[in-house]
Design an enzyme around this catalytic site. Structure first.
Site, PDB file in Angstrom:
ATOM      1  N   PRO A 295     110.985  47.792   4.859  1.00  0.00           N
ATOM      2  CG  PRO A 295     112.479  48.567   3.269  1.00  0.00           C
ATOM      3  CD  PRO A 295     111.131  48.844   3.863  1.00  0.00           C
ATOM      4  CD  GLU A 296     110.820  43.350   9.773  1.00  0.00           C
ATOM      5  OE1 GLU A 296     111.528  42.753  10.620  1.00  0.00           O
ATOM      6  OE2 GLU A 296     109.686  42.957   9.456  1.00  0.00           O
TER       7      GLU A 296
ATOM      8  CG  HIS B 247     108.374  56.693  -9.384  1.00  0.00           C
ATOM      9  ND1 HIS B 247     107.472  57.687  -9.064  1.00  0.00           N
ATOM     10  CD2 HIS B 247     107.700  55.786 -10.143  1.00  0.00           C
ATOM     11  CE1 HIS B 247     106.286  57.389  -9.574  1.00  0.00           C
ATOM     12  NE2 HIS B 247     106.401  56.245 -10.238  1.00  0.00           N
TER      13      HIS B 247
ATOM     14  NE  ARG C 179     104.073  50.641  -2.853  1.00  0.00           N
ATOM     15  CZ  ARG C 179     103.867  49.488  -2.235  1.00  0.00           C
ATOM     16  NH1 ARG C 179     103.647  49.460  -0.938  1.00  0.00           N
ATOM     17  NH2 ARG C 179     103.903  48.353  -2.913  1.00  0.00           N
TER      18      ARG C 179
END
Length: 283
Positions: free
Chosen positions: A2-3, A100, A119
């Protein structure tokens, strides 16, 4: 990854559920993500009021009543999801726990904030609010592209004498914080500058013109809720939509959208990352 627009979108989504509320209970379900969590993180979060949520580069910062700040980085697949918000901003009931769901914050207003990261490239840390800007992840950052310190003069001075490609220079977080691959590609297209152009050889006027263009691209992306590539979701679970406005990113082989241009979008690899641009419109 993500930016800035995606992180800002998440911050804005979390604000109505978290700001002013107390973390009634914090559940920390594993010892680490990308790095180990700070000692006693659950105990240090539980019972603390969230005084405010802010963003620095690609990090969300939650200032707590204890005088500490919770730093959150989403990583490649991290998501901050809100459920059960009593203010009516979110319609999702509390979902069943997932494998998760690594950190869960139960707010005293009935909201639940879940950090889900399959992840485990995300990160969380606690630091003293008064010295937060000295944290190892924040101390090296340049000015915010939407802030006053990111000026034409700053960018011209930062590019002076640089022999690296302009794409690499704009991705350097010491020059400007929060810019990533997607929005640099889009900004360079609007500016008509090739990503291969050496930063130090671009005329000052063209460098100066990049500043408002970068601001416009980021502002439009934030308004659209960011770009939904792979794992990104907003805090309410919805998708962002700026990817439908991409002029060059991900459009290899497709026609350039500039009126009168007959060229196709080209993809090259720079420092291991894909750069998309029009060879005709960008020089």
């Amino acid at each position: 990854m993500p930016e800035l627009p995606e992180v800002e979108t998440v911050r804005r989504g979390l604000t109505p559920a978290m700001e002013g509320a107390v973390i009634a209970q914090a559940d920390v379900n594993r010892p680490d993500l990308r790095w180990p969590f700070p000692e006693r993180m659950a105990a240090r979060l539980t019972g603390q009021q969230v005084l405010g949520l802010r963003r620095r580069s690609k990090y969300i910062l939650a200032d707590l009543g204890s005088g500490e700040t919770l730093l959150i980085h989403l990583g490649m697949s991290g998501r901050m999801l809100v459920s059960g918000d009593p203010l009516g901003q979110f319609v999702h009931d509390h979902p069943a726990p997932e494998k998760h769901d690594h950190v869960v914050l139960h707010m005293d207003n009935g909201a639940r904030i879940t950090f889900n990261d399959p992840r485990r490239f995300g990160a969380m840390d606690l630091m003293n609010t008064a010295t937060a800007d000295q944290h190892k992840l924040l101390a090296v950052l340049g000015p915010e592209p939407l802030g006053n310190a990111f000026s034409e003069e700053h960018l011209i001075a930062a590019f002076e004498g640089k022999n690296t490609p302009v794409k690499s220079a704009l991705l350097d977080q010491r020059i400007v914080a929060g810019l990533g691959n997607i929005y640099v590609c889009e900004a360079l297209f609007r500016a008509g500058i090739s990503p291969t152009r050496k930063a130090g050889r671009i005329a000052a006027g063209r460098v100066a013109a990049l500043v408002p263009i970068i601001r416009d691209v980021l502002a439009e992306a934030i308004e659209a809720g960011g770009s939904s590539l792979r794992d990104f979701r907003q805090a309410d679970g919805e998708l962002g939509y700026f990817q439908h406005r991409f002029d060059v990113y991900g459009r290899e082989g497709e026609p350039c959208r500039t009126d009168g241009c007959s060229s196709d979008i080209t993809r090259i690899v720079q420092s291991g990352r894909s750069s998309f641009y029009c060879r005709c419109c960008q020089s």
